[in-house]
Design an enzyme around this catalytic site. Structure first.
Site, PDB file in Angstrom:
ATOM      1  CE  LYS A 222      39.659  46.071  28.498  1.00  0.00           C
ATOM      2  NZ  LYS A 222      39.772  44.615  28.384  1.00  0.00           N
ATOM      3  NE  ARG A 256      46.853  46.188  28.051  1.00  0.00           N
ATOM      4  CZ  ARG A 256      46.089  47.152  27.531  1.00  0.00           C
ATOM      5  NH1 ARG A 256      44.869  47.379  28.049  1.00  0.00           N
ATOM      6  NH2 ARG A 256      46.516  47.891  26.528  1.00  0.00           N
TER       7      ARG A 256
END
Length: 292
Positions: A222, A256
């Site tokens: 991210k 994840r």
């Protein structure tokens, strides 16, 4: 919360952390830029992830961020063949990353065991679709609809705001007939949040445990990681593993991740440190001392 059957697998979240691999059947995903857009590549990537130890594979047909419109029919065409092929070949848990009820319905019919809704029940029909199935639901915090430009992120208290949002959406899901035993929550790192917000959520992830539901942490690659350590996409593995480990220490039980092999090894190590699992073997300094 602790023991669940999801798809064809049984999880005890007191003793294990599930690793969710990511397979994007999109031409414009932020991470792989379309590397698994072709059907055969998407299926191969999912099955390879399962071979490397992933417990779970998350299939996405439309990225969360801004981009060209993708119709419901096109999203279904991207998702359903992948789900069907994976579930025929493996018992790995298959989830589908979608915020559309019609896509969720088609995915569940094809064999998906989980709907990973990054809009947190933004589609008013989503809860009803899930309630009429055996599928689990991931309720993720985000602000407003995906795929559109939004104002700069602002929260008076991001942890409190996320917790309140998730509490309200869980109540909405239960009112629609979805039992808590089929609900998972995700604070939505980076989704309509800036880097400071995502770091604050990571530090206080344990405050979401009051909801008594499994927490999914989707931190891999991210932007908050890239901005924190000044690394461009493709150079964020170490940062992703570090963020994942902190999330597990603070209560996440599903992670994840893009790099499955590294993530599985790191998860097994964190589990061992936290006393959730025994070492795979005990050889070092276990032989009796011999008198010379």
């Amino acid at each position: 919360m602790n023991e669940r059957t999801i798809g064809r697998r049984r999880f005890d979240f007191d003793r294990q952390v599930a690793v969710m691999a990511v397979v994007n059947r999109t031409p414009d995903s932020f991470y792989d830029r379309g590397a698994t857009f072709a059907l055969d590549r998407a299926v191969d990537a999912a099955l390879a992830a399962a071979e490397r130890g992933a417990d779970w594979v998350d299939i996405g047909g439309v990225p969360f961020g801004q981009g060209p419109h993708v119709s419901v029919a096109e999203e279904i065409d991207r998702i359903v063949p992948v789900v069907e092929a994976i579930t025929q070949a493996s018992d790995v848990v298959v989830s589908v990353d979608t915020n559309r009820a019609l896509v969720a319905q088609a995915a569940i019919k094809a064999g998906a065991a989980v709907i990973n809704d990054t809009s947190g029940l933004g589609d008013p029909d989503m809860a009803d679709v899930i309630s009429r199935s055996d599928a689990h639901l991931v309720i993720t915090h985000s602000v407003g609809p995906p795929r559109v430009e939004k104002p700069a992120a602002y929260f008076a208290d991001v942890v409190q705001d996320v917790r309140s949002f998730l509490e309200e959406r869980v109540e909405r899901a239960e009112a629609a007939g979805i039992p808590r035993s089929r609900i998972i929550i995700d604070p939505g790192h980076d989704l309509d949040k800036n880097t400071r917000h995502s770091l604050e959520l990571t530090r206080h992830l344990d405050e979401l445990s009051v909801l008594g539901l499994p927490i999914l942490a989707a931190v891999s690659n991210k932007d908050f990681i890239g901005e924190s350590i000044d690394r461009e996409q493709g150079h964020r593995l170490a940062g992703s593993i570090a963020a994942m480990a902190v999330c597990i220490e603070r209560g996440a039980r599903i992670v994840r991740m893009h790099d499955v092999e590294a993530a599985v090894d790191a998860v097994r190590m964190v589990e061992a440190i936290l006393g959730m699992r025994q070492p795979a073997r005990l050889d070092h300094n276990t032989h009796p001392t011999r008198n010379v």
